[in-house]
Design a protein around this motif. Structure first.
Motif, PDB file in Angstrom:
ATOM      1  N   PRO A   1       0.809  -1.225   0.000  1.00 10.40           N
ATOM      2  CA  PRO A   1       0.000   0.000   0.000  1.00 10.40           C
ATOM      3  C   PRO A   1       0.839   1.272   0.000  1.00 10.40           C
ATOM      4  N   ALA A   2       2.098   1.196   0.458  1.00 16.27           N
ATOM      5  CA  ALA A   2       2.956   2.381   0.523  1.00 16.27           C
ATOM      6  C   ALA A   2       3.524   2.772  -0.840  1.00 16.27           C
ATOM      7  N   ALA A   3       3.351   1.917  -1.844  1.00 16.01           N
ATOM      8  CA  ALA A   3       3.977   2.164  -3.144  1.00 16.01           C
ATOM      9  C   ALA A   3       3.573   3.493  -3.762  1.00 16.01           C
ATOM     10  N   GLY A   4       2.345   3.911  -3.596  1.00 17.38           N
ATOM     11  CA  GLY A   4       1.887   5.153  -4.212  1.00 17.38           C
ATOM     12  C   GLY A   4       1.745   6.298  -3.229  1.00 17.38           C
ATOM     13  N   ALA A   5       2.303   6.167  -2.027  1.00 18.40           N
ATOM     14  CA  ALA A   5       2.123   7.187  -0.988  1.00 18.40           C
ATOM     15  C   ALA A   5       2.890   8.462  -1.310  1.00 18.40           C
ATOM     16  N   ASP A   6       2.298   9.592  -0.954  1.00 24.53           N
ATOM     17  CA  ASP A   6       2.981  10.880  -1.033  1.00 24.53           C
ATOM     18  C   ASP A   6       3.680  11.089   0.308  1.00 24.53           C
TER      19      ASP A   6
END
Length: 80
Positions: A57-62
């Motif tokens: 889930p962290a792959a696309g985090a800002d």
């Protein structure tokens, strides 16, 4: 056993601090004889090498977004 720090994880500014918010589980979850650590993460969390998390889930985090409100507490995305 000698008190030497092996690694650290910086959970960043978007995790609320406190006994109820920063709990962890340490167990041999995969049965390989070595313990794993499970903790709550949020955008801005850095792994033991100092790199931002980049899988799951962290792959696309800002990782630059600050979710803290005026009281300095992480509140989540309340924009919508």
């Amino acid at each position: 056993m000698a008190g030497k720090t092996l690694w650290t994880i910086n959970v960043g500014m978007n995790i609320r601090s406190g006994a109820h918010d920063t709990q962890m589980s340490v167990f041999d979850f995969d049965g390989d004889g070595k313990a794993e650590l499970a903790i709550k993460t949020a955008p801005g969390t850095k792994d033991g090498t100092g790199a931002f998390l980049k899988t799951g889930p962290a792959a696309g985090a800002d990782n630059t977004k600050d979710y803290r409100g005026s009281a300095g507490m992480a509140l989540g995305d309340r924009s919508g």
